[in-house]
Design an enzyme around this catalytic site. Structure first.
Site, PDB file in Angstrom:
ATOM      1  N   ASP A 166     -29.750  19.951 -32.698  1.00 36.40           N
ATOM      2  CA  ASP A 166     -28.564  19.999 -31.839  1.00 36.40           C
ATOM      3  C   ASP A 166     -27.796  18.674 -31.892  1.00 36.40           C
ATOM      4  O   ASP A 166     -26.742  18.533 -31.264  1.00 36.40           O
ATOM      5  CB  ASP A 166     -28.923  20.394 -30.399  1.00 36.40           C
ATOM      6  CG  ASP A 166     -29.779  19.366 -29.685  1.00 36.40           C
ATOM      7  OD1 ASP A 166     -30.263  18.420 -30.351  1.00 36.40           O
ATOM      8  OD2 ASP A 166     -29.968  19.496 -28.459  1.00 36.40           O
ATOM      9  N   SER A 167     -28.311  17.707 -32.673  1.00 33.22           N
ATOM     10  CA  SER A 167     -27.538  16.480 -32.918  1.00 33.22           C
ATOM     11  C   SER A 167     -26.243  16.819 -33.654  1.00 33.22           C
ATOM     12  O   SER A 167     -25.363  15.971 -33.795  1.00 33.22           O
ATOM     13  CB  SER A 167     -28.367  15.473 -33.719  1.00 33.22           C
ATOM     14  OG  SER A 167     -28.938  16.067 -34.856  1.00 33.22           O
TER      15      SER A 167
ATOM     16  N   ASP B  69     -33.342  24.279 -33.325  1.00 31.35           N
ATOM     17  CA  ASP B  69     -33.434  23.403 -32.149  1.00 31.35           C
ATOM     18  C   ASP B  69     -32.780  24.102 -30.957  1.00 31.35           C
ATOM     19  O   ASP B  69     -31.582  24.435 -30.999  1.00 31.35           O
ATOM     20  CB  ASP B  69     -32.676  22.106 -32.483  1.00 31.35           C
ATOM     21  CG  ASP B  69     -33.103  20.949 -31.613  1.00 31.35           C
ATOM     22  OD1 ASP B  69     -34.057  21.103 -30.846  1.00 31.35           O
ATOM     23  OD2 ASP B  69     -32.472  19.876 -31.742  1.00 31.35           O
TER      24      ASP B  69
ATOM     25  N   LYS C 215     -37.713  24.445 -31.764  1.00 30.00           N
ATOM     26  CA  LYS C 215     -38.112  23.171 -31.131  1.00 30.00           C
ATOM     27  C   LYS C 215     -37.476  23.089 -29.756  1.00 30.00           C
ATOM     28  O   LYS C 215     -36.323  23.509 -29.584  1.00 30.00           O
ATOM     29  CB  LYS C 215     -37.640  21.984 -31.991  1.00 30.00           C
ATOM     30  CG  LYS C 215     -37.845  20.637 -31.313  1.00 30.00           C
ATOM     31  CD  LYS C 215     -37.565  19.481 -32.239  1.00 30.00           C
ATOM     32  CE  LYS C 215     -36.145  18.988 -32.232  1.00 30.00           C
ATOM     33  NZ  LYS C 215     -35.608  18.588 -30.909  1.00 30.00           N
TER      34      LYS C 215
ATOM     35  N   GLU D 197     -37.304  20.346 -26.142  1.00 34.37           N
ATOM     36  CA  GLU D 197     -37.585  18.995 -25.661  1.00 34.37           C
ATOM     37  C   GLU D 197     -38.371  19.012 -24.350  1.00 34.37           C
ATOM     38  O   GLU D 197     -38.125  19.855 -23.487  1.00 34.37           O
ATOM     39  CB  GLU D 197     -36.261  18.243 -25.422  1.00 34.37           C
ATOM     40  CG  GLU D 197     -35.457  18.026 -26.688  1.00 34.37           C
ATOM     41  CD  GLU D 197     -34.182  17.230 -26.447  1.00 34.37           C
ATOM     42  OE1 GLU D 197     -33.959  16.731 -25.326  1.00 34.37           O
ATOM     43  OE2 GLU D 197     -33.395  17.120 -27.405  1.00 34.37           O
TER      44      GLU D 197
ATOM     45  N   GLU E 285     -40.074  10.966 -30.643  1.00 28.65           N
ATOM     46  CA  GLU E 285     -38.836  10.237 -30.956  1.00 28.65           C
ATOM     47  C   GLU E 285     -38.818   8.885 -30.244  1.00 28.65           C
ATOM     48  O   GLU E 285     -38.984   8.810 -29.015  1.00 28.65           O
ATOM     49  CB  GLU E 285     -37.607  11.068 -30.532  1.00 28.65           C
ATOM     50  CG  GLU E 285     -36.311  10.323 -30.829  1.00 28.65           C
ATOM     51  CD  GLU E 285     -35.057  11.188 -30.782  1.00 28.65           C
ATOM     52  OE1 GLU E 285     -35.153  12.421 -30.623  1.00 28.65           O
ATOM     53  OE2 GLU E 285     -33.969  10.595 -30.928  1.00 28.65           O
TER      54      GLU E 285
END
Ligand code: KIV
Length: 290
Positions: A46-47, A85, A115, A117, A184
């Site tokens: 999602d970056s 993501d 993925k 978070e 991260e």
């Protein structure tokens, strides 16, 4: 053609101490490059909110954006393990929404894993997705979707208290059933401890060398995204610089009428050209008579 790796292959690589390579890609062309380069896994991150859409962070990214980009990556890398993501608010609200949105990645974009978070606080989401039959990668440390709570894009685990919280989160992710975890921006000593403690593959982005594999974002490592470069990035190319130079040369050529050249045009068939010239001449005569 390379054989697509499975989660069992990644566990075997961890066991043998063979490093796993992971890259964040967002599109068809860079996915084809990654597959040709022999990358083990691709994360459609999602970056892309920042690197593709120019937002300040990842919050505005939607499921629709992630699905479109994941589909493009899958087309570019059909024989690579692809991870989708989960964007902000696609899993935070409740387990049911998390399962539905994870399922969309699998059904619509044919990813191999998703993925999400967080550690302890998303354990029930991970469990729900895993119970529905899908593979999950956890992501702890600097978690960009909660950057406002973290006080910005800040490294985590740098004090004893914070390091212990990272260890607790990592264990919660594994216990919830995640197949892999990404760390991260945490110190290498903490990452190495987690890597030894967990049985699942532990990947690093900015978490140092003592992990089972490494992740970089394609836009960072190819020098495409120039707004900021995190400390952990190694630049392997300067694509923004090369592209800007190329575009500047194009502007100069067009202004100087140096482009296009003869080799860039589609000439008429010679006998047809003769007829065309005859016809345009007759048109001119007709116009002059009016
Ligand atoms: O979106 C992404 O590329 C990521 C990495 C920064 C870990 O989640």
């Amino acid at each position: 053609m390379q054989k697509k790796k499975t989660i069992q292959d990644f566990f075997a690589m961890k066991e043998k101490g063979e490093s796993i390579t992971l890259i964040t890609n967002y599109d068809y062309p860079t996915a084809t490059f990654a597959e040709k380069a022999g990358i083990d896994m691709i994360l459609v991150g999602d970056s892309l909110g920042m690197c593709v859409y120019g937002y300040e962070g990842t919050m505005p990214v939607t499921m629709e954006m992630m699905i479109v980009h994941s589909e493009a990556v899958r087309r570019g890398a059909p024989n690579t393990f692809v991870i989708g993501d989960m964007p902000f608010l696609s899993y935070q609200t409740n387990d049911e929404t998390a399962v539905e949105n994870a399922g969309r990645f699998f059904k619509e974009a044919r990813v191999d894993a998703v993925k999400l978070e967080g550690g302890v606080r998303v354990a029930s989401r991970i469990k729900a997705i895993v119970d529905a039959g899908m593979l999950v990668m956890g992501h702890i440390g600097l978690t960009p979707q909660s950057s406002s709570q973290l006080g910005g894009f800040k490294a985590q685990g740098r004090t004893l208290e914070s390091a212990k919280a990272q260890v607790e989160d990592a264990l919660a992710v594994q216990e919830a059933g995640a197949a892999m975890i990404l760390l991260e921006a945490i110190p290498p000593e903490v990452a190495g401890y987690i890597r030894d403690l967990l049985t699942i593959p532990v990947l690093s982005i900015g978490a140092g060398p003592y992990c089972d594999g490494q992740l970089l974002i394609v836009s960072d490592m190819l020098g495409v995204f120039e707004a900021f470069t995190p400390k952990f990035v190694k630049r392997y190319a300067e694509i923004a610089k090369i592209s800007t130079e190329a575009l500047t040369a194009y502007v100069k050529d067009v202004k100087a009428k140096a482009f296009p050249e003869r080799k860039h045009i589609y000439p008429m068939i010679p006998e047809e050209l003769a007829k065309f010239e005859e016809w345009t001449a007759s048109q001119k005569v007709a116009r002059d008579k009016k």
